[in-house]
Design a protein around this motif. Structure first.
Motif, PDB file in Angstrom:
ATOM      1  N   PHE A 108       0.706  -0.727  -0.302  1.00 34.54           N
ATOM      2  CA  PHE A 108       0.493  -0.002  -0.022  1.00 34.54           C
ATOM      3  C   PHE A 108       0.882   1.619  -0.288  1.00 34.54           C
ATOM      4  CE2 PHE A 108      -3.945  -2.386   1.397  1.00 34.54           C
ATOM      5  CZ  PHE A 108      -4.872  -2.141   0.321  1.00 34.54           C
TER       6      PHE A 108
ATOM      7  N   ILE B 277       0.778   6.732  -6.872  1.00 30.85           N
ATOM      8  CA  ILE B 277      -0.104   7.747  -6.570  1.00 30.85           C
ATOM      9  C   ILE B 277       0.062   9.389  -6.920  1.00 30.85           C
ATOM     10  CG2 ILE B 277      -2.670   8.349  -6.181  1.00 30.85           C
ATOM     11  CD1 ILE B 277      -3.792   5.577  -5.801  1.00 30.85           C
TER      12      ILE B 277
ATOM     13  N   VAL C  65      -0.094  12.655  -8.514  1.00 34.82           N
ATOM     14  CA  VAL C  65      -0.899  14.178  -8.569  1.00 34.82           C
ATOM     15  C   VAL C  65       0.078  14.826  -9.236  1.00 34.82           C
ATOM     16  CG1 VAL C  65      -1.571  15.319  -7.315  1.00 34.82           C
ATOM     17  CG2 VAL C  65      -2.301  12.670  -7.117  1.00 34.82           C
TER      18      VAL C  65
ATOM     19  N   PHE D 250      -3.706  18.331 -16.101  1.00 31.85           N
ATOM     20  CA  PHE D 250      -5.633  17.762 -16.104  1.00 31.85           C
ATOM     21  C   PHE D 250      -6.505  18.034 -16.827  1.00 31.85           C
ATOM     22  CE2 PHE D 250      -2.995  16.896 -12.097  1.00 31.85           C
ATOM     23  CZ  PHE D 250      -3.287  15.021 -11.841  1.00 31.85           C
TER      24      PHE D 250
ATOM     25  N   GLY E 281      -8.921  -0.325   3.103  1.00 27.09           N
ATOM     26  CA  GLY E 281      -7.913  -1.479   2.229  1.00 27.09           C
ATOM     27  C   GLY E 281      -7.771  -1.442   1.078  1.00 27.09           C
ATOM     28  N   ALA E 282      -9.412  -2.082   0.988  1.00 29.98           N
ATOM     29  CA  ALA E 282     -10.612  -2.793  -0.326  1.00 29.98           C
ATOM     30  C   ALA E 282     -10.552  -1.209  -0.837  1.00 29.98           C
ATOM     31  CB  ALA E 282     -11.492  -3.906   0.606  1.00 29.98           C
TER      32      ALA E 282
ATOM     33  N   ILE F 173      -9.446   1.606  -0.756  1.00 32.23           N
ATOM     34  CA  ILE F 173      -8.542   2.408  -1.839  1.00 32.23           C
ATOM     35  C   ILE F 173      -8.397   1.949  -3.264  1.00 32.23           C
ATOM     36  CG2 ILE F 173      -6.195   2.484  -2.215  1.00 32.23           C
ATOM     37  CD1 ILE F 173      -5.898   2.422   1.048  1.00 32.23           C
ATOM     38  N   LEU F 174      -8.772  -0.204  -2.988  1.00 36.32           N
ATOM     39  CA  LEU F 174      -8.519  -0.572  -4.858  1.00 36.32           C
ATOM     40  C   LEU F 174      -9.477  -0.182  -5.952  1.00 36.32           C
ATOM     41  CD1 LEU F 174      -7.064  -4.330  -2.730  1.00 36.32           C
ATOM     42  CD2 LEU F 174      -5.561  -1.438  -4.174  1.00 36.32           C
TER      43      LEU F 174
ATOM     44  N   ILE G 161      -9.482   3.407  -7.413  1.00 38.24           N
ATOM     45  CA  ILE G 161      -8.976   3.133  -8.242  1.00 38.24           C
ATOM     46  C   ILE G 161      -9.223   2.914  -9.551  1.00 38.24           C
ATOM     47  CG2 ILE G 161      -6.391   2.069  -9.469  1.00 38.24           C
ATOM     48  CD1 ILE G 161      -5.161   2.927  -6.350  1.00 38.24           C
TER      49      ILE G 161
ATOM     50  N   THR H 291      -9.619  20.342 -12.118  1.00 34.25           N
ATOM     51  CA  THR H 291     -10.676  19.029 -12.221  1.00 34.25           C
ATOM     52  C   THR H 291     -10.075  17.930 -11.299  1.00 34.25           C
ATOM     53  OG1 THR H 291      -9.121  18.707 -14.364  1.00 34.25           O
ATOM     54  CG2 THR H 291     -11.916  19.615 -13.833  1.00 34.25           C
ATOM     55  N   TYR H 292      -8.401  17.696 -10.602  1.00 36.14           N
ATOM     56  CA  TYR H 292      -7.983  16.273 -10.293  1.00 36.14           C
ATOM     57  C   TYR H 292      -8.402  16.187  -8.958  1.00 36.14           C
ATOM     58  CZ  TYR H 292      -4.619  19.689  -9.110  1.00 36.14           C
ATOM     59  OH  TYR H 292      -3.723  20.881  -8.847  1.00 36.14           O
TER      60      TYR H 292
ATOM     61  N   GLU I 209      -8.046  11.436  -7.625  1.00 35.96           N
ATOM     62  CA  GLU I 209      -6.324  11.347  -7.082  1.00 35.96           C
ATOM     63  C   GLU I 209      -6.272  11.382  -5.450  1.00 35.96           C
ATOM     64  OE1 GLU I 209      -6.759  12.320  -9.491  1.00 35.96           O
ATOM     65  OE2 GLU I 209      -5.027  10.179 -10.611  1.00 35.96           O
TER      66      GLU I 209
ATOM     67  N   ILE J  78      -8.339   9.427  -3.128  1.00 34.04           N
ATOM     68  CA  ILE J  78      -8.114   7.939  -2.784  1.00 34.04           C
ATOM     69  C   ILE J  78      -6.553   8.496  -1.923  1.00 34.04           C
ATOM     70  CG2 ILE J  78      -6.114   5.918  -3.903  1.00 34.04           C
ATOM     71  CD1 ILE J  78      -7.635   6.640  -6.515  1.00 34.04           C
ATOM     72  N   LEU J  79      -6.105   8.734  -1.862  1.00 32.48           N
ATOM     73  CA  LEU J  79      -4.396   9.576  -1.247  1.00 32.48           C
ATOM     74  C   LEU J  79      -5.357   9.910   0.695  1.00 32.48           C
ATOM     75  CD1 LEU J  79      -2.270  11.825  -3.376  1.00 32.48           C
ATOM     76  CD2 LEU J  79      -2.005   9.513  -2.074  1.00 32.48           C
TER      77      LEU J  79
ATOM     78  N   SER K  60      -5.381   6.453   1.677  1.00 30.66           N
ATOM     79  CA  SER K  60      -4.008   5.615   2.197  1.00 30.66           C
ATOM     80  C   SER K  60      -3.764   6.091   3.165  1.00 30.66           C
ATOM     81  CB  SER K  60      -3.431   5.832   0.885  1.00 30.66           C
ATOM     82  OG  SER K  60      -4.167   5.192  -0.709  1.00 30.66           O
TER      83      SER K  60
ATOM     84  N   LEU L 171      -5.630   4.786   6.041  1.00 28.72           N
ATOM     85  CA  LEU L 171      -4.766   3.064   6.351  1.00 28.72           C
ATOM     86  C   LEU L 171      -3.614   3.371   7.182  1.00 28.72           C
ATOM     87  CD1 LEU L 171      -5.985   0.408   5.858  1.00 28.72           C
ATOM     88  CD2 LEU L 171      -3.762   0.380   3.874  1.00 28.72           C
TER      89      LEU L 171
ATOM     90  N   CYS M  86       1.804  10.532   1.658  1.00 27.76           N
ATOM     91  CA  CYS M  86      -0.233  10.785   1.497  1.00 27.76           C
ATOM     92  C   CYS M  86       0.061  12.215   1.966  1.00 27.76           C
ATOM     93  CB  CYS M  86      -0.968   9.923   1.938  1.00 27.76           C
ATOM     94  SG  CYS M  86      -1.142   8.106   1.019  1.00 27.76           S
TER      95      CYS M  86
END
Lengths: 171, 475
Positions: free
Chosen positions: A153, A160, A164, A170, B18-19, B21-22, B25, B101-102, B105, B108-109, B112, B115, B139
């Motif tokens: 992880f 990631i 970024v 983007f 954890g799941a 995060i995946l 993505i 617009t991003y 991610e 997701i960070l 993480s 976690l 992160c």
């Protein structure tokens, strides 16, 4: 046995020749590339000695991570001035020869006079066994399964994060 | 490997994140409207993990070959991290739209980093603490610089990265010395050997390096200089996460390690060091905050002084102190997230309204926001009946029990100083007229998140006894 000797001689020749080329090339980028070749050949020799973990670490850490850093620094800084210092001061060359000679004599002394490989203690033999792929794999997937997954992880998050921060645009 | 299915259930909060995060993505890869979808998905998994860990708070066990503890205070800390992260996500929904617009991610960070916090809180092995710390920090470095167009954010990210890597070096050296002398990284085994190892200078140096490295993450005295710059430069919602989740995770790692050592018979070997850093953190934080004109910098210095109060709990070294720290973390997380949430609502499109003068006359323009911010400010200042008061109360009681009455008095003096700059905001909002007009941004999710944190602050302040009894029962 014969095959082992042939592979060893080939790898040793590659390592020796590439080591000489590292110090004789005038372009530092080419020197660095020959250093990678040298590390690769050394990793092969470690494999022949049944030191699988060190071989993998050699490729990943030295030939991979550290060499990339080397190349980055060389390409970004263009160390032209270093070359001048080296050619203008002959003392550095003599110093390099002296240090190289000392290391060479040490190795000769160890290999041909002390001969550590002939009197192996059981602990040393055991520690050689600990470096095999089976032993490390078993540990990684039983006792250290959680740190192993956590490291996965960690690498994912780092990828990631780098994406970024470094992605050009983007949509 | 799991020995039975119960161990799997005990670990479920971590598996959910954890799941998650995946799955996020995959959503990010295939969905056109990924940013909205991932945001709501994040809120869902955070709330699910938070509620699940609160429901299974009694199922204590040590699983995965002694790597991870579950149940008890670990689950309470999981609740704090996950609920805090859910609030941050709700605040971010509208906030980061002004960044471009991003956003995919970004969430997701965020997941993480949560976690990583959970790895740190549940760790039973120094390996896990280090991996969790790195997962969270990496992160955070990326999140601090998520707005690449702003120079401030880039500066904050780079500063945070360089100093953070430096502090991580301290932690790794400490772990290496501890491993070299104790020949194990398991915390329980180290604590069992602590009596014989406490004479070993290398071992003591290892623990000191470990604590010094962590005082960077909790923003305590010797390593506090990064805090104002990083909080000011990074996005407001992210600064809220740094000051609450990140601090709570670092404190939980210290509770796991240092707290375990204090419970051994040897007593508190590091008391003088901890007293010094707590006194300096409290006083520097409270006094320098008075001079701040930027509200984010003010909250950054206040976060340094709050770290000082919590370290008093370590210096006391008894179970009351550790329980007090966990209660304080819960209170601090919700009141500080609420305060940062309101800043995020008020600061405006170009983040221009960050000066405390922007808050003048807020009670006329938006009475609800003014009332909520007053709740958070009173709570941060430690005025009853809000949660912040009881956090300080339990910590000071623990210090008095450990015969550190003078330290408790210093803590009270420091919070008396801090009342000045917290109440200045309240005075500005209610008794001053606005000098200039500011346009408030509409964000229903953000307002909802702020209201939820205010309710939690009041709930923790009204019924602190049952919470502290629950926490104490696990020590």
């Amino acid at each position: 046995m014969l095959l082992e000797v042939i592979i060893f001689i080939t790898l040793a020749l590659i390592a020796a020749v590439s080591a000489i080329l590292v110090v004789t090339r005038s372009n530092p980028v080419i020197s660095a590339l020959f250093l990678i070749l040298n590390f690769g050949a050394l990793a092969g020799i470690y494999l022949l000695l049944n030191a699988q973990f060190i071989a993998v670490a050699q490729v990943i850490v030295y030939a991979g991570a550290i060499m990339v850093l080397f190349l980055f620094v060389i390409m970004l800084l263009r160390p032209e001035n270093e070359k001048k210092i080296f050619s203008s001061n002959p003392l550095i060359k003599t110093l390099a020869f002296v240090i190289g000679g000392v290391v060479f004599i040490q190795l000769i002394y160890l290999i041909f006079i002390v001969r550590p490989s002939e009197s192996q203690s059981p602990e040393v033999a055991q520690s050689i066994q600990a470096g095999t792929v089976e032993k490390i794999g078993t540990l990684l997937f039983t006792e250290y399964i959680l740190p192993f997954e956590a490291a996965g992880f960690l690498l994912l998050a780092a990828t990631i994060g780098a994406l970024v921060l470094a992605k050009k645009k983007f949509e | 490997m799991f020995n039975n299915i119960q161990e799997f259930y005990n670990m479920l909060p971590m598996i959910i994140i954890g799941a998650g995060i995946l799955v996020s993505i995959v959503i990010e890869m295939y969905s056109r409207k990924s940013e909205e979808l991932i945001a709501w998905f994040s809120v869902f998994i955070f709330i699910a993990a938070a509620i699940y860990s609160l429901l299974t708070v009694n199922s204590t066990s040590i699983i995965l070959q002694g790597m991870l503890a579950t149940g008890g205070n670990v689950n309470i800390l999981y609740f704090i991290f996950n609920f805090g992260a859910a609030i941050v996500t709700l605040l971010s929904l509208d906030y980061i739209k002004k960044y471009g617009t991003y956003y995919g991610e970004y969430y997701i960070l965020l997941q993480s980093s949560v976690l990583g916090m959970m790895f740190m809180a549940g760790a039973k092995d120094l390996f896990m603490i280090f991996l969790g710390l790195e997962l969270m920090s990496i992160c955070f470095y990326a999140l601090a610089g998520i707005n690449r167009k702003r120079l401030n954010a880039n500066e904050a990210s780079l500063k945070y990265f360089l100093l953070g890597a430096f502090a991580t070096g301290f932690v790794v050296y400490g772990i290496a010395l501890i491993f070299g002398t104790a020949q194990t990284t398991s915390i329980d085994l180290i604590v069992a050997k602590f009596q014989e190892l406490s004479g070993n200078l290398l071992f003591i140096a290892g623990i000191l390096l470990f604590v010094i490295g962590f005082s960077f993450k909790i923003a305590a005295f010797p390593f506090h200089m990064w805090v104002p710059d990083v909080y000011q430069g990074s996005a407001t919602t992210i600064a809220g996460l740094f000051s609450t989740g990140g601090k709570a995770a670092a404190f939980s790692a210290l509770i796991v390690t240092v707290g375990a050592i204090f419970s051994s018979t040897i007593g508190n070997l590091f008391e003088p060091y901890l007293i010094v850093i707590s006194v300096f953190s409290m006083l520097i934080g409270s006094i320098v905050a008075i001079a701040q004109e930027d509200i984010k910098r003010m909250l950054a210095y206040s976060s340094i002084s709050h770290a000082g109060y919590m370290i008093i709990g370590f210096a006391a070294g008894n179970s009351e102190g550790l329980a007090g720290i966990i209660f304080y973390l819960a209170a601090y997380t919700f009141m500080n997230l609420g305060a940062f949430g309101i800043i995020a609502l008020i600061e405006g499109k170009d983040e221009t309204n960050l000066s405390i003068k922007s808050y003048a006359g807020l009670s006329h323009r938006n009475p609800l926001l003014a009332a909520l911010l007053s709740v958070f400010m009173f709570s941060l200042a430690g005025i009853p009946p809000f949660a912040g008061f009881f956090g300080k109360y339990y910590i000071f009681i623990a210090a008095i029990k450990a015969e550190l009455t003078w330290l408790a008095i210093l803590g009270v003096v420091s919070s008396a100083i801090s009342v000045y700059f917290y109440l200045r905001i309240v005075v500005l909002m209610y008794f001053k007229d606005a000098e200039f007009e500011i346009s408030l941004e509409k964000s229903n999710t953000g307002l909802f998140a702020v209201i939820v944190s205010a309710l939690l602050v009041i709930a923790l302040g009204v019924a602190p006894g049952s919470v502290i009894n629950l926490i104490s029962s696990f020590f």
